[in-house]
Write a protein that holds these residues in place. Structure first.
Motif, mmCIF file in Angstrom:
data_model
loop_
_atom_site.group_PDB
_atom_site.id
_atom_site.type_symbol
_atom_site.label_atom_id
_atom_site.label_comp_id
_atom_site.label_asym_id
_atom_site.label_seq_id
_atom_site.Cartn_x
_atom_site.Cartn_y
_atom_site.Cartn_z
ATOM 1 N N CYS A 165 19.696 25.840 -15.442
ATOM 2 C CA CYS A 165 21.007 25.990 -16.061
ATOM 3 C C CYS A 165 21.836 24.731 -15.881
ATOM 4 O O CYS A 165 21.691 24.001 -14.890
ATOM 5 N N TYR A 198 24.823 24.566 -15.093
ATOM 6 C CA TYR A 198 25.753 24.680 -13.959
ATOM 7 C C TYR A 198 25.143 24.159 -12.650
ATOM 8 O O TYR A 198 25.840 24.066 -11.646
ATOM 9 N N CYS A 251 16.378 38.422 -23.432
ATOM 10 C CA CYS A 251 16.446 37.141 -24.139
ATOM 11 C C CYS A 251 15.124 36.360 -23.985
ATOM 12 O O CYS A 251 14.550 36.316 -22.891
ATOM 13 N N ILE A 298 14.718 33.775 -21.121
ATOM 14 C CA ILE A 298 14.462 34.296 -19.772
ATOM 15 C C ILE A 298 12.993 34.719 -19.647
ATOM 16 O O ILE A 298 12.312 34.400 -18.670
ATOM 17 N N CYS A 324 24.095 34.816 -16.708
ATOM 18 C CA CYS A 324 24.016 36.114 -17.396
ATOM 19 C C CYS A 324 23.217 37.104 -16.533
ATOM 20 O O CYS A 324 22.477 36.703 -15.635
ATOM 21 N N LYS A 346 19.268 36.691 -16.429
ATOM 22 C CA LYS A 346 18.770 35.567 -15.634
ATOM 23 C C LYS A 346 18.864 35.875 -14.145
ATOM 24 O O LYS A 346 17.928 35.658 -13.386
ATOM 25 N N PRO A 398 21.346 27.947 -26.020
ATOM 26 C CA PRO A 398 20.507 26.751 -25.948
ATOM 27 C C PRO A 398 19.430 26.818 -27.038
ATOM 28 O O PRO A 398 18.850 27.881 -27.286
ATOM 29 N N CYS A 451 25.699 23.735 -23.921
ATOM 30 C CA CYS A 451 25.907 23.261 -22.558
ATOM 31 C C CYS A 451 25.231 21.921 -22.271
ATOM 32 O O CYS A 451 25.494 21.316 -21.239
ATOM 33 N N CYS A 469 30.519 27.881 -20.952
ATOM 34 C CA CYS A 469 29.412 28.772 -21.309
ATOM 35 C C CYS A 469 29.971 30.160 -21.572
ATOM 36 O O CYS A 469 30.973 30.568 -20.975
ATOM 37 N N CYS A 529 20.980 38.064 -26.148
ATOM 38 C CA CYS A 529 22.039 37.290 -25.490
ATOM 39 C C CYS A 529 23.396 37.874 -25.888
ATOM 40 O O CYS A 529 23.962 37.514 -26.925
HETATM 41 S S1 BJ8 Z 1 25.397 26.974 -19.031
HETATM 42 S S2 BJ8 Z 1 24.123 28.552 -21.932
HETATM 43 S S3 BJ8 Z 1 21.963 27.072 -19.501
HETATM 44 S S4 BJ8 Z 1 23.733 30.077 -18.746
HETATM 45 S S5 BJ8 Z 1 19.559 33.064 -20.645
HETATM 46 S S6 BJ8 Z 1 23.089 33.106 -21.458
HETATM 47 S S7 BJ8 Z 1 20.665 32.530 -23.979
HETATM 48 S S8 BJ8 Z 1 20.903 35.725 -22.446
HETATM 49 S S9 BJ8 Z 1 20.888 30.006 -21.196
HETATM 50 FE FE1 BJ8 Z 1 22.595 29.081 -20.384
HETATM 51 FE FE2 BJ8 Z 1 23.559 27.923 -18.226
HETATM 52 FE FE3 BJ8 Z 1 25.175 28.973 -20.015
HETATM 53 FE FE4 BJ8 Z 1 23.866 26.772 -20.587
HETATM 54 FE FE5 BJ8 Z 1 22.133 34.004 -23.257
HETATM 55 FE FE6 BJ8 Z 1 19.580 33.965 -22.670
HETATM 56 FE FE7 BJ8 Z 1 21.361 34.371 -20.736
HETATM 57 FE FE8 BJ8 Z 1 21.154 32.019 -21.826
#
Ligand code: BJ8
Length: 383
Positions: free
Chosen positions: A37, A39, A75, A78, A105, A108, A243, A268, A298, A331
């Motif tokens: 991620c 972050y 998703c 994941i 999320c 994840k 993404p 991101c 995000c 997602c």
């Molecule tokens: S900063 S966008 S890389 S969480 S995995 S939120 S697509 S349901 S990737 Fe993400 Fe970090 Fe945010 Fe970027 Fe949705 Fe799938 Fe979750 Fe996702």
């Protein structure tokens, strides 16, 4: 004792080559931390003397195996990430010494619980309301704890000096990546956006000792020198949403083949996020790192209004003629925010908007192509 996976001989040549590159890097003493991620505060990984590598799944591979453990409705990003790890098909996961993960999320963060059965996983608790009073304090402490995890894992000390060096390096790398992305601000853009993002993403997989920043800067200069003499007036597209690495060929490459230019991604990994730097002279470097990462827009954040400010600005800066939003199946956070994006793009900016709900399969390829063709026609008529 370092070894190759049992199924190594079943891999194709490209995958074997990636495994061997990592194998050699590890043999030479390199330490690797996998991340999933934006972050993830990669500075602490570098300060611990390790390389960070992006592990997000980008194809259907591993998904059937992952679905034996995870819900089919999850998703694809994941499922693919977990599946590649589970089946030893990902050289980067296979050779990672540990994983730094975050509570973003729900899918994840719950997947990480299962993943921790195969690798040491440290999860940073990301505050999801970043404007709340204690959010920065809490996130700073999370970054400190993650650094302690790395110190223990590798038996090293992350000194302020090492952290400072890592911050300076990462800031410089980010500036180089922003400059690269900004090539597409030229109208017409001299280079395909697909090509630009391929170079930018390669920064996540750098294991050799050659100078990555110098390489990116050289590519940027070369891109700028390319002159496009085709009198092009192709519609310019900003991509937003989830993404897009897992659907780049199906959507972005095809969009460009069909006659539009992909000029910018508001996600991101795009230029807006890369622009956030870390204060190199801060008294508390951990807090400075935490401040930078907490700015990332995000959809897991609530509220996430700055994301929409970014879309408005990027549309203007990159002179976009339309916006495509990619929503990966399952997602929920991006799917809900898509309603706001649509309203802003259509009603406030007066531009065409296309939402594509998809996954990593090829089953909707034809349907997506038809919708892209129609969207390009709408943008062309509106110009
Ligand atoms: S900063 S966008 S890389 S969480 S995995 S939120 S697509 S349901 S990737 Fe993400 Fe970090 Fe945010 Fe970027 Fe949705 Fe799938 Fe979750 Fe996702």
């Amino acid at each position: 004792m370092l070894s190759l996976p049992k199924n190594f001989e079943t891999f194709n040549d490209a995958r074997k080559k990636s495994f061997m590159t990592l194998y050699e890097a590890k043999q030479a003493g390199k330490k690797v931390i996998g991340v999933f991620c934006t972050y993830t505060p990669v500075e602490i990984i570098n300060a611990a003397g390790a390389i960070s590598v992006g592990l997000c799944g980008k194809s259907e591979q591993g998904i059937p195996e992952a679905e034996a453990h995870l819900p089919k409705t999850l998703c694809p990003l994941i499922k693919a990430s977990y599946g590649m790890a589970l089946t030893d098909q990902c050289p980067y996961f296979y050779f990672s010494d540990g994983i730094l993960a975050e509570t973003t999320c729900d899918g994840k963060k719950k997947m990480y619980e299962l993943m921790s059965r195969f690798k040491p996983v440290h999860v940073l608790n990301l505050p999801q309301g970043r404007d709340q009073a204690m959010a920065l304090d809490m996130w700073t402490e999370e970054v400190r704890q993650a650094a302690k995890f790395l110190e223990k894992l590798f038996g090293v000390e992350i000194t302020d000096e090492k952290l400072h060096d890592a911050i300076v390096y990462r800031n410089k790398l980010r500036r180089a990546i922003v400059d690269l992305y900004e090539v597409a601000k030229l109208k017409p853009s001299p280079v395909s956006g697909y090509e630009i993002s391929t170079v930018a993403e390669s920064a996540d997989f750098h294991f050799t000792d050659d100078d990555l920043i110098a390489k990116i800067e050289k590519t940027t200069r070369e891109f700028k020198e390319r002159i496009r003499n085709d009198g092009s007036n192709r519609p310019r597209v900003l991509i937003t949403g989830c993404p897009n690495a897992g659907v780049r060929d199906k959507i972005i490459k095809r969009l460009e083949e069909l006659g539009a230019d992909y000029v910018c991604a508001d996600n991101c990994a795009g230029p807006r996020t890369q622009k956030f730097m870390i204060d190199e002279n801060a008294d508390d470097l951990y807090r400075a790192i935490a401040e930078r990462y907490l700015k990332i827009n995000c959809s897991v954040m609530t509220p996430n209004t700055k994301r929409f400010e970014d879309i408005r600005e990027l549309v203007r800066e990159y002179q976009a003629d339309g916006v495509i939003e990619i929503v990966l199946h399952g997602c929920h956070t991006f799917a809900v925010e898509a309603f706001t994006t649509m309203n802003i793009v259509q009603n406030e900016l007066g531009l065409p908007y296309l939402r594509l709900d998809t996954d990593f399969s090829q089953s909707d390829k034809g349907q997506i192509e038809t919708r892209l063709e129609a969207f390009i026609e709408i943008m062309t008529d509106a110009a």
